[in-house]
Design an enzyme around this catalytic site. Sequence first.
Site: not given
Lengths: 540, 540
Positions: B185, B330, B435, B440
């Site tokens: 990554t 991924e 948050k 959210w």
Amino acid sequence: MLSTMQDSQLSIAQLLRYGSTFHADQEVVTWTESGARRRSYAEVGRRCAALAHALRTLGVTGDQRVATFMWNNAEHLEAYLAVPSMGAVVHPLNIRLFPDQLVHIANHAEDHVVIVDQSLLSLLVPQLPHLRSVKHLVITGPNVDDVDVPAGIEVHSYEDLLASSPTEFDWPEIDERAAAAMCYTSGTTGDPKGVAYSHRSIYLHSMTVCTTAGPALKQGDRALAVVPQFHVMAWGLPYAAFMTGASLIMPDRFLQPEPLAELIAAERPTFAAAVPTVWLGLHRHLQRHPQDVSHIDEVIVGGSAVPASLMHTFADDHGIGMLQLWGMTETSPLGSVARPPADAEGEERWRYRYTQGRFAPLVEARLIGPDGAVVPNDGESIGELEVRGPWVTGEYYGVDAPEKFHDGWLRTGDVGSISRDGFLTLTDRAKDVIKSGGEWISSVDLENAVMAHPAVIEAAVIGVPDPKWDERPLVAVVLDENADVSVATLHTFLTDRVAKWQLPENWAIVDDVPKTSVGKFDKKRLRSQFHDGDLTVTRI
Amino acid sequence: MLSTMQDSQLSIAQLLRYGSTFHADQEVVTWTESGARRRSYAEVGRRCAALAHALRTLGVTGDQRVATFMWNNAEHLEAYLAVPSMGAVVHPLNIRLFPDQLVHIANHAEDHVVIVDQSLLSLLVPQLPHLRSVKHLVITGPNVDDVDVPAGIEVHSYEDLLASSPTEFDWPEIDERAAAAMCYTSGTTGDPKGVAYSHRSIYLHSMTVCTTAGPALKQGDRALAVVPQFHVMAWGLPYAAFMTGASLIMPDRFLQPEPLAELIAAERPTFAAAVPTVWLGLHRHLQRHPQDVSHIDEVIVGGSAVPASLMHTFADDHGIGMLQLWGMTETSPLGSVARPPADAEGEERWRYRYTQGRFAPLVEARLIGPDGAVVPNDGESIGELEVRGPWVTGEYYGVDAPEKFHDGWLRTGDVGSISRDGFLTLTDRAKDVIKSGGEWISSVDLENAVMAHPAVIEAAVIGVPDPKWDERPLVAVVLDENADVSVATLHTFLTDRVAKWQLPENWAIVDDVPKTSVGKFDKKRLRSQFHDGDLTVTRI
């Protein structure tokens, strides 16, 4: 070094979840006497859950077999999806089998439940006393009448079972190599033999149906599945449609050209699958009753070789491309698809379409020549086709048949050539090819060469024993009654047309060539006639 | 009940055999200073065999890692195919990494061999003393000069190695779950982490690239791979092209708009893959130097969100359809593809194209909301995206990172919604979302709302601690120097535009918003500025 990838299993349950949610608005259409019945994939998903609950209630556990005796319809699709997803094995029974074959197959597979269309009850019920493992008969249709069944078999209404079951099911995790579905070969010789497809094989096969290397079924397609669901899982179309979000159009029992044309007019499919005779019948109907069918973009055709004239007719008269494919029960069935290469044009494009097609990426193929060695893929060398891959069977269910396999490859029994770019052209069946002095002579090629003579009505070629060459060809020929040609004339006619060593020396003029029930040359009977001395043979 | 299907392994060797025989005449084109170099897939097949022999000679055994430090070119394709086929693991190194990251990655993966393009030697050689496991440096190019390397590393010419090796190789049978390739990554925080793709994951991913549910790469396509082979395996394009018989067009180091346009004119691709900035640069170039590029039918775009204006421009000015896709290292990377449903028309079609796309059939997705529960796929509910499937990583190579996984699902760190029909719309990164009291607030949505005010040049939103709500939004805003607006005005401006509970009470007028090296808002730095008291905050 193991990869870090997740160990996900390919499964029918995953496919069912995907199609019934992300393609919720696609539909399965079932044709009826009064038009179309429609069911969204969302509803199919809920009904699959209900069906699984109902089957559990009937005692279906583990990998028990749930047979179907059904036309192509929404309920058959539900059985295709729900039964494997719950871990059991769906087993479509061929409704056209002789009764003793049907009984043999259902007993051999140990079918526990049979789901049957109400319209097919009269075909199935007489055989029930012979079905040893069947405990439940589940009948589709709105109003199920009383049925007289043997003691030990319970009768249920499919709709009643579903109506009383929850519409969510916690699908179990299943090893992708577990059996999901079964089909039996049609068995021209000996008992039919069973093939058990796995979740993995069905998933990979379905992906291939949606790839550009295959039929390229796509989201939004309306796929007309005329090929019966009891024939090699309808060529995988129901699963592929659910995977890619294509709607399914199911003809149920309305398979004659007239209702098919009506269904096509009403539902405007963009894609279709059927054997050549269906297309031939439809074409004849359309000649008498013209109708625009050009919304059908492409059709896949298999089961037997497609006459070139039929392909041209469909392209010219109806604007429909025909994709020939080759496969068998043992290959799930998709082995090869005759999609011409992108750069082929005009006549060359057609020549590719006449072949059995290019092998799919996961189907490995080779040809074994007369001497048992692999022959090259040069488009000329002839051999028996052997295939292997993740959706090719490696054995038969509960039957030992070592003669069908060769070092891990399936012997297809088909003989032909493979071009350098992977296109298969079949020329014969291995049992019909003439083995002459370590070389093979194609019976079909010889027949075509003889039939090119104007006085010949039909000609069938078989191999007959020869002390020097093992086998030599014998031509059984039907002549035009007005023609006056001798065997010598026909022999001479062939000299320009076939290689010298292939020239047949055995001829029999006959009144007709024996045929099978589906109209093919019955070479087995022709061979018996020869062996019994029933043919008058002229040697040249 | 096990199926009767053959237990074939999905493998890169199978794909190599298939592509190099049945698609022998397809080619990989590599761009050079003097035009195109061409190599047929048949030749690639022979050279892959030679490369495998050569690597064996260099002592590559088992699952050792063979790294590449290369542009997109024919030799890189050979490494992609040969290394996994012989059982080893190909590990493309990102040539753009900082030296210490490069060293970390090569040491962590224990690369045994590095294949390097001659044109990239000067970038790699200074790091060689720090590479602990590398024993061989294999340099591509026609004439390899002497290179000064540390003791213990042998230098070879790629072409010389191949020239002295046989052109057939008996590829071993490999478990499909074994590693075939590795990528790390990019690691915006902490050390880069490795992902090891399996033969199975690459094979399934490649099939999906060739399905109609994915990019639908097809035989005869000429696929321009601008996306580097060291970025998530060039999105799987090289493998998919070999599988389906599409030719590959590789730009090597000629990635600027001008040579790219030249390459496009010369090689007429039909398909292409690149990040948005490449397309933007190409478009600007084409505005000044018009050129017909309409032979490109479709391009796939990923890596970052594609501006809607860019999609329209490509459609209107160049006749090219842009397919946005979402994925990450991924996820191999293909997670979703924004191909609009067949029945979407006009504006609706565009709205689908603006999304990150519909999930591929084998990628399962769910959203986890603020309270840790799954939120519905209703196109409105927001949650962190979690995915699973056979080409999604289940761990990182040699590193424990439990915070990246959740009950077997990969936590993507992306926040957004999923529509009923499976289309993903990303709205934020999980670390940037605010948050607030169990709900959210999307920082990106708030930024867009603030930036809609004419006096605002730019606005970045972060969450700051709040005793009552846990977090509340803070807006850092850059105002037009000629404008005379107060924070109160901006606050009022927002009242019609966002839900009341989302209205930010913390405002900071700043001279500029800190940015990362690639020009994105650097919210990490903005958060530090806030915590260090470097922002003058007005509460409202």
